[in-house]
Scaffold this active site. Structure first.
Site, PDB file in Angstrom:
ATOM      1  CG  ASP A 213      38.686  19.664  58.603  1.00 35.32           C
ATOM      2  OD1 ASP A 213      38.142  18.847  57.844  1.00 35.32           O
ATOM      3  OD2 ASP A 213      38.065  20.562  59.207  1.00 35.32           O
ATOM      4  CB  ILE A 214      39.166  24.724  56.253  1.00 37.11           C
ATOM      5  CG1 ILE A 214      40.059  24.531  55.017  1.00 37.11           C
ATOM      6  CG2 ILE A 214      38.902  26.207  56.494  1.00 37.11           C
ATOM      7  CD1 ILE A 214      39.450  25.060  53.734  1.00 37.11           C
ATOM      8  CG  ASN A 221      30.486  26.729  52.806  1.00 39.72           C
ATOM      9  OD1 ASN A 221      30.974  27.483  51.981  1.00 39.72           O
ATOM     10  ND2 ASN A 221      30.774  25.443  52.841  1.00 39.72           N
ATOM     11  CG  HIS A 226      27.863  26.388  49.500  1.00 37.86           C
ATOM     12  ND1 HIS A 226      28.621  25.349  49.985  1.00 37.86           N
ATOM     13  CD2 HIS A 226      26.699  26.373  50.212  1.00 37.86           C
ATOM     14  CE1 HIS A 226      27.939  24.717  50.937  1.00 37.86           C
ATOM     15  NE2 HIS A 226      26.773  25.318  51.089  1.00 37.86           N
ATOM     16  CG  ASP A 230      32.741  26.459  45.837  1.00 37.49           C
ATOM     17  OD1 ASP A 230      32.779  25.647  46.780  1.00 37.49           O
ATOM     18  OD2 ASP A 230      31.847  26.454  44.965  1.00 37.49           O
ATOM     19  CD  GLU A 256      34.834  20.957  55.909  1.00 36.15           C
ATOM     20  OE1 GLU A 256      34.307  20.973  57.027  1.00 36.15           O
ATOM     21  OE2 GLU A 256      34.225  20.620  54.885  1.00 36.15           O
ATOM     22  NE  ARG A 276      57.347  25.461  54.008  1.00 34.12           N
ATOM     23  CZ  ARG A 276      57.973  24.327  54.250  1.00 34.12           C
ATOM     24  NH1 ARG A 276      58.782  24.219  55.312  1.00 34.12           N
ATOM     25  NH2 ARG A 276      57.800  23.276  53.481  1.00 34.12           N
TER      26      ARG A 276
END
Length: 355
Positions: A213-214, A221, A226, A230, A256, A276
């Protein structure tokens, strides 16, 4: 702060709010349900919005499916039904052609038998009999060959039509299972692949689910808009894909959130792969080449769980989600392997997932 980097007006996190609404109502996170809630949320179909609201907070899957059938004319089920109808029609036509061919060959075989009997008969003049037999066989053979050629052509045409339907279905499946933004597999494809993890119990100890999850994506955003978000999603997707084997399944499963299903690796090897990916993203520049605005750093939190720690796909996803939550709660930008006894701290806000 430069004008280019000035915060923009806050934009609702549509995906997050939809997912939260579905979770709150206990609705299964499957694509057709997400489609319903998405269309209802954005208000493009007021009738759907009213009908979904009328179901209340305890809508059953049957009620949701009925609503989808009512409002979505191009649903996957309808596409498959249309393809089934076309293939069934072609198969019926093909059977008619083959039955006609069988009748023709039976008639030809009967004629050969009767001619053979006449030749063996001693009651007719040999020369006249042979001449008549040759004439009959020549005409019958010519007719049968012509009929056979028409049959072959007809069969070929129907086979081509069925092949076209198959290719259309293959293309539809590819599009239906692909996330248009990142070109990775989507949630629909992920659900199918995750279910298949438990088809072979012997592989569970060397199969893992990874959720990534970012971090702080909502802030990205809200700050840059957005379109920038994206582009970051697409870049993160390409970094993940570039840092794993080609046979590893990679999907975008939410706004995300990304998921990887890893086969044939030990927990240590899976964690090494996750690290990694995390380090590569941490070191990847996220800049606008024209304005030089730096959108980074962009990092991810990752949760890992081996399939051997779960009894079914739902439990595997849930426990991997717990590990992801742990990574967020530990300060983000880290990878955590699920261990027995791990629990979510539900006293904390679910919005940790959106930050």
């Amino acid at each position: 702060m430069t004008a280019a980097a000035a915060p923009k007006a806050q934009v609702p996190d549509v995906a997050g709010q939809i997912t939260y609404a579905m979770r709150s109502m206990g609705v299964a996170p499957i694509p057709r349900n997400y489609e319903l809630f998405y269309e209802a949320y954005i208000g493009s179909n007021p009738a759907l919005t009213r009908d979904l609201a009328a179901l209340g907070s305890q809508a059953s899957q049957e009620e949701l499916d009925a609503l989808g059938a009512q409002h979505f004319t191009h649903s996957p089920a309808r596409v498959l039904d249309d393809a089934h109808t076309r293939i069934a029609a072609e198969l019926e036509g093909l059977l008619r052609v083959l039955r006609q061919e069988q009748t023709s060959l039976e008639s030809y075989n009967k004629l050969l038998g009767e001619t053979c009997k006449r030749i063996n008969s001693k009651s007719a003049a040999s020369l006249e009999l042979i001449e008549n037999a040759i004439t009959i066989l020549t005409e019958a053979t010519g007719d049968t060959m012509a009929h056979g050629e028409r049959t072959v052509e007809n069969v070929a045409q129907r086979s081509q039509e069925m092949d076209r339907v198959r290719k259309e279905l293959d293309e539809y499946k590819r599009i239906a299972n692909t996330d248009s933004l990142t070109r990775l597999s989507n949630r629909r494809a992920f659900d199918d692949r995750l279910a298949a993890v438990f088809d072979n119990p012997a592989l569970k100890p060397i199969t893992a689910l990874v959720l990534a999850d970012i971090d702080n994506f909502k802030k990205i955003n809200d700050t840059y808009g957005h379109p920038v978000g994206d582009k970051i999603l697409a870049t993160v997707a390409s970094v993940i894909r570039a840092n794993v084997r080609r046979d590893i399944f990679v999907a975008r499963t939410g706004g995300e959130e990304f998921a990887l299903i890893v086969d044939g690796n030990t927990p240590e090897e899976v964690m090494s792969m996750a690290e990694r990916i995390r380090r590569t993203l941490e070191a990847t520049p996220f800049k606008n080449s024209r304005t030089r605005v730096n959108y980074g750093p962009v990092t991810v939190s990752m949760g890992v769980c081996m399939a051997s720690n779960a009894d079914d796909p739902g439990e595997l996803y849930y426990k991997t989600d717990i590990a992801l939550y742990g990574a967020k709660n530990a300060g983000r930008n880290c990878c955590i392997l699920y261990q027995d006894g791990m629990q979510k701290d539900f006293s904390k806000s679910w919005l940790i997932y959106k930050s």
